[in-house]
Design an enzyme around this catalytic site. Sequence first.
Site, PDB file in Angstrom:
ATOM      1  N   TYR A 114     150.944 -62.389 -74.412  1.00  0.00           N
ATOM      2  CA  TYR A 114     152.272 -61.861 -74.127  1.00  0.00           C
ATOM      3  C   TYR A 114     152.806 -61.125 -75.353  1.00  0.00           C
ATOM      4  CZ  TYR A 114     157.297 -61.826 -73.165  1.00  0.00           C
ATOM      5  OH  TYR A 114     158.602 -61.437 -72.974  1.00  0.00           O
ATOM      6  N   HIS A 154     157.566 -57.308 -71.042  1.00  0.00           N
ATOM      7  CA  HIS A 154     158.716 -56.933 -70.221  1.00  0.00           C
ATOM      8  C   HIS A 154     159.352 -55.660 -70.777  1.00  0.00           C
ATOM      9  CE1 HIS A 154     158.337 -61.329 -69.589  1.00  0.00           C
ATOM     10  NE2 HIS A 154     158.675 -61.030 -68.354  1.00  0.00           N
TER      11      HIS A 154
END
Length: 203
Positions: A114, A154
Amino acid sequence: TAMVQEQKGKEVGREYEDETSLKKKREGGDGDEGVAPKKAKKEASSLGNITDKNIAQLKLLNSVVFPVRYKESFYRDVVAADPVLTKLAFYNRDILAGAVCCKEVVEDGVTKLYIMTLGVLAAYRNLGIGRQLLEYVLETVVKARPNCKQVYLHVQVNNDTALNFYAKFGFKVGATLEGYYKRLEPSSCHVLVKDLTEETVES
């Protein structure tokens, strides 16, 4: 295509964010350490480790680049993490211009990487520093983790510059999270995903 589950995406992306203290994006520095000049010429940039000695520089950079203020727990975890997962980028070898911070997560038995933050000060953009940071993640961090199946992050839905940048590296929209940002407009984000298993099959 690989999908990131909505609830898990929210948990991973938000655990460090202090959304009661959001800052507006600024296009430059404010006279403090690590501030960019009005214009920067293309020079060699280098990557360095993040330590307790320079973590304040990362805090400053993040406060300038991102509209979200990160909690102290974020910075403690960055310092404690495997140094391969986090890097500072220095313009002309001594001026802080950007940074990337990643973490390894396991979801439903699948190992993923991530990208928590990847940012470059405005005056140092279009000099290849962002590309250098992302290539470092994809070529060095991922290769050091052969069990990693996916890289994701994101991005706010209206951030066309970031969306186009990641698309050049094979990232695709895996999901859209409505209301992800509590105090930003638009409040939705795309989960950008790069499926590493597809690359393995193709190669």
